[in-house]
Design a protein around this motif. Structure first.
Motif, PDB file in Angstrom:
ATOM      1  N   ALA A 101       0.817  -1.209   0.000  1.00 43.00           N
ATOM      2  CA  ALA A 101       0.000   0.000   0.000  1.00 43.00           C
ATOM      3  C   ALA A 101       0.852   1.260   0.000  1.00 43.00           C
ATOM      4  O   ALA A 101       0.415   2.299  -0.458  1.00 43.00           O
ATOM      5  CB  ALA A 101      -0.908   0.008   1.215  1.00 43.00           C
ATOM      6  N   GLY A 102       2.071   1.163   0.484  1.00 43.33           N
ATOM      7  CA  GLY A 102       2.934   2.327   0.476  1.00 43.33           C
ATOM      8  C   GLY A 102       2.474   3.368   1.467  1.00 43.33           C
ATOM      9  O   GLY A 102       1.615   3.111   2.299  1.00 43.33           O
ATOM     10  N   PRO A 103       3.037   4.558   1.365  1.00 43.51           N
ATOM     11  CA  PRO A 103       2.637   5.619   2.265  1.00 43.51           C
ATOM     12  C   PRO A 103       1.209   6.055   1.977  1.00 43.51           C
ATOM     13  O   PRO A 103       0.668   5.728   0.916  1.00 43.51           O
ATOM     14  CB  PRO A 103       3.620   6.752   1.953  1.00 43.51           C
ATOM     15  N   GLU A 104       0.662   6.788   2.889  1.00 43.85           N
ATOM     16  CA  GLU A 104      -0.666   7.348   2.669  1.00 43.85           C
ATOM     17  C   GLU A 104      -0.724   8.012   1.295  1.00 43.85           C
ATOM     18  O   GLU A 104       0.121   8.851   0.982  1.00 43.85           O
ATOM     19  CB  GLU A 104      -0.955   8.413   3.732  1.00 43.85           C
ATOM     20  N   PRO A 105      -1.680   7.646   0.472  1.00 45.25           N
ATOM     21  CA  PRO A 105      -1.750   8.298  -0.837  1.00 45.25           C
ATOM     22  C   PRO A 105      -1.943   9.793  -0.664  1.00 45.25           C
ATOM     23  O   PRO A 105      -2.698  10.232   0.188  1.00 45.25           O
ATOM     24  CB  PRO A 105      -2.995   7.679  -1.477  1.00 45.25           C
ATOM     25  N   ALA A 106      -1.210  10.549  -1.439  1.00 45.54           N
ATOM     26  CA  ALA A 106      -1.355  11.996  -1.353  1.00 45.54           C
ATOM     27  C   ALA A 106      -2.684  12.403  -1.976  1.00 45.54           C
ATOM     28  O   ALA A 106      -3.279  11.646  -2.735  1.00 45.54           O
ATOM     29  CB  ALA A 106      -0.209  12.667  -2.096  1.00 45.54           C
ATOM     30  N   ALA A 107      -3.110  13.604  -1.643  1.00 41.57           N
ATOM     31  CA  ALA A 107      -4.357  14.107  -2.211  1.00 41.57           C
ATOM     32  C   ALA A 107      -4.227  14.147  -3.727  1.00 41.57           C
ATOM     33  O   ALA A 107      -3.149  14.381  -4.259  1.00 41.57           O
ATOM     34  CB  ALA A 107      -4.626  15.508  -1.676  1.00 41.57           C
ATOM     35  N   ILE A 154      -4.115  15.350  -7.454  1.00 37.29           N
ATOM     36  CA  ILE A 154      -3.599  16.607  -7.947  1.00 37.29           C
ATOM     37  C   ILE A 154      -4.230  16.833  -9.309  1.00 37.29           C
ATOM     38  O   ILE A 154      -4.496  15.899 -10.044  1.00 37.29           O
ATOM     39  CB  ILE A 154      -2.057  16.555  -7.986  1.00 37.29           C
ATOM     40  N   THR A 172      14.336  12.702  -8.149  1.00 38.41           N
ATOM     41  CA  THR A 172      12.966  12.252  -8.404  1.00 38.41           C
ATOM     42  C   THR A 172      12.782  11.645  -9.790  1.00 38.41           C
ATOM     43  O   THR A 172      12.075  10.658  -9.946  1.00 38.41           O
ATOM     44  CB  THR A 172      12.006  13.449  -8.239  1.00 38.41           C
ATOM     45  N   TYR A 175       8.104  17.703 -13.778  1.00 35.13           N
ATOM     46  CA  TYR A 175       7.684  16.768 -12.725  1.00 35.13           C
ATOM     47  C   TYR A 175       6.252  16.288 -12.969  1.00 35.13           C
ATOM     48  O   TYR A 175       5.969  15.091 -12.938  1.00 35.13           O
ATOM     49  CB  TYR A 175       7.792  17.452 -11.358  1.00 35.13           C
ATOM     50  N   THR A 184       5.748  12.441 -14.131  1.00 32.99           N
ATOM     51  CA  THR A 184       5.125  11.528 -13.164  1.00 32.99           C
ATOM     52  C   THR A 184       3.682  11.219 -13.546  1.00 32.99           C
ATOM     53  O   THR A 184       3.160  10.189 -13.178  1.00 32.99           O
ATOM     54  CB  THR A 184       5.155  12.094 -11.728  1.00 32.99           C
ATOM     55  N   GLY A 185       3.069  12.130 -14.282  1.00 34.06           N
ATOM     56  CA  GLY A 185       1.691  11.892 -14.705  1.00 34.06           C
ATOM     57  C   GLY A 185       1.588  10.872 -15.829  1.00 34.06           C
ATOM     58  O   GLY A 185       0.547  10.254 -16.019  1.00 34.06           O
ATOM     59  N   THR A 193       2.810   7.875 -16.219  1.00 27.88           N
ATOM     60  CA  THR A 193       2.622   6.480 -15.848  1.00 27.88           C
ATOM     61  C   THR A 193       1.537   6.327 -14.799  1.00 27.88           C
ATOM     62  O   THR A 193       1.250   5.227 -14.371  1.00 27.88           O
ATOM     63  CB  THR A 193       3.947   5.918 -15.303  1.00 27.88           C
ATOM     64  N   ALA A 194       0.973   7.440 -14.354  1.00 32.01           N
ATOM     65  CA  ALA A 194      -0.002   7.365 -13.255  1.00 32.01           C
ATOM     66  C   ALA A 194      -1.287   6.689 -13.706  1.00 32.01           C
ATOM     67  O   ALA A 194      -1.637   6.737 -14.865  1.00 32.01           O
ATOM     68  CB  ALA A 194      -0.302   8.756 -12.723  1.00 32.01           C
TER      69      ALA A 194
END
Lengths: 182, 331
Positions: free
Chosen positions: B12-18, B20, B61, B323, B327-328, B330-331
């Protein structure tokens, strides 16, 4: 918080936990000298400020508080564009005892990212980890030094911390099925 | 508000960020950006500015991402700025110019872009003298295309760094008067700025000699439209931002302005004219400047000038764009 969830920790318990964390941090550090609290954004930061305020109350020492954003250091960059916010560490951390502060410790991946981020700001003498809630399920060899409350959870559950500064109220909630009480 | 998350996997990884507000594969112009996307760029750029201010202004990053700059037209600041931005995020950078590449052997734009994609480039920053060229590239490539300036059409990252610089000084641009003076007709900078400024609620005044103003634009200044005027002395009154555009000397040769001296008399941004603007008004210029022509040297380097800051902010804004796009993907 409205709805089905009942707070596992309310405002009074959170205030008590923050005071205890503040005492433990100072005791472990043998005083408040050379301490820097660094809160992870979003909710670790207000927690760090509360801990600093508590230390100021009983030690009369103003411990510097910084905030750290770890989005650029995550190991899942590319899975989703996460918001990035400015970090701000107001003092040099070279040679300091840095206490990272976060709301919930879960897989440990955020803390791993935070350690990388922190090292870009300097070379602390030691780094400690304080969390309000440890919910278990670590995926990395990371353990907290100061824990507000251990809350054993199932993986399908999620733990929500709400703080007055960011959410308008204080409360810790376990969502999804019934909470596994500690 | 609360949402109950199903987490079937253990990673699950870290808390998913809000979430964007970014959804675009390419950045071709500012007119297709949603307000949420503009906000995402502005907020991310603020964080990137902080990264650049650190002792080591670099993060990892975008390691493993290859960014190409493909410039069919010469450029100093835009190409260098993109290269610095990509490297500050840990990306690898390949620089290509038209001279010295297969373009000289007659390779088509589409083939060049596909070749770059085939060698593992996922983001291509492109400048071309033909308006619309990046659209052709974007339509024929899986790589993300960032427009670094196409003909007289668009220069979106310049407009975004201009917006970022204005917001840092003015806060909200709602109701602020922004005067853009010069060769508006041929300016991709002006064109891209108009979209972001109007979307931000600014009052946009375009000013220049009649031969250098677009005829299609409204003269009325209805809400959501630009005002267009030939009188710079009146237009600059009460301005919060004055942006001078570069005058290309060939405009004189092609007869669009009678003489540089006449242009200077009517449209140079000088200290006397700047007096008419609001106190604290910003002086901006996208560069490269012809000092002494469209802008007086004392104004270009005066207290009101944020021209160098525009260049510095350009790196942060381009980091933000790289950025979000990289990053978008492959999202």
């Amino acid at each position: 918080m409205s709805g089905e969830a009942e707070a596992l920790l309310g405002p009074h318990e959170i205030a008590r936990v923050v005071r205890r964390l503040a005492h433990e941090i100072v005791e472990n550090n043998r005083g408040a000298a050379n301490l820097v609290l660094v809160g992870l954004l979003t909710r670790g930061y207000p927690l760090a400020r509360r801990i600093a305020r508590a230390i100021d109350e009983f030690e009369a020492v103003a411990v510097p508080v910084g905030r750290l954003d770890v989005a650029l250091y995550r190991d899942d960059v590319g899975r989703r564009p996460a918001p990035v916010r400015p970090s701000d560490i107001p003092v040099s951390i070279d040679g300091a005892t840095v206490v990272l502060v976060d709301e919930v410790l879960f897989t440990g991946r955020t803390v791993r990212a935070a350690l990388d981020a922190l090292m870009d700001f300097g070379r602390p003498a030691r780094v400690r980890l304080a969390v309000l809630v440890d919910r278990g399920h670590r995926e990395l060899p990371i353990r907290p030094d100061f824990v507000g409350k251990n809350i054993p959870t199932a993986l399908y559950q999620s733990v929500k911390v709400r703080l007055a500064e960011t959410d308008g109220e204080d409360g810790v909630y376990v969502m999804g099925e019934e909470a596994a009480h500690a | 508000m609360l949402e109950i998350k199903e987490q079937p996997t253990t990673t699950a990884g870290p808390e998913p960020a809000a979430p964007i507000g970014w959804r675009s594969k390419d950045l071709l112009d500012t007119d297709t950006l949603s307000l949420a996307e503009i906000e995402a760029i502005m907020e991310t750029a603020e964080a990137m500015r902080e990264v650049r201010a650190r002792p080591v202004g670099k993060v990892a990053t975008l390691r493993g991402v290859t960014v190409a700059t493909l410039f069919y037209e010469q450029s100093t600041r835009t190409r260098a700025s993109f290269e610095v931005a990509a490297k500050a995020l840990g990306a690898d950078v390949v620089n290509l110019t038209a001279s010295g590449s297969s373009v000289e052997k007659g390779e088509s734009l589409v083939d060049t872009v596909r070749t770059l994609e085939a060698i593992g480039t996922s983001v291509i920053v492109m400048r071309h003298r033909s308006s619309g060229a990046p659209y052709l590239a974007a339509a024929n490539s899986g790589a993300s295309i960032i427009n670094g300036g196409d003909g007289t059409h668009a220069h979106p990252t310049q407009a975004l760094l201009d917006l970022f610089t204005m917001r840092r000084h003015c806060g909200s641009l709602q109701g602020k008067k922004v005067v853009i003076v010069g060769d508006v007709l041929h300016s991709r900078v002006a064109r891209s700025n108009i979209w972001t400024l109007l979307a931000s609620g600014a009052r946009v005044v375009l000013c220049g000699p009649p031969t250098l103003l677009p005829r299609a634009l409204s003269m009325s200044g209805e809400p959501g439209e630009c005002e267009v005027t030939t009188g710079f002395d009146e237009a600059i009154g009460g301005a919060d931002v004055v942006m001078a555009l570069r005058i290309q000397k060939e405009r004189q040769e092609s007869g669009l302005i009678p003489s540089l001296r006449e242009y200077i008399r009517g449209y140079q941004l000088n200290a006397a004219r700047l007096q008419r603007a609001n106190p604290g008004a910003l002086v901006m210029h996208p560069g490269p400047m012809n000092e002494g022509i469209e802008i007086a040297p004392d104004v270009a380097h005066g207290l009101a000038s944020v021209i160098e800051e525009q260049v510095t902010n350009g790196v942060a804004v381009r980091m933000a764009v790289l950025y979000l796009i990289a990053t978008g993907r492959t999202a």
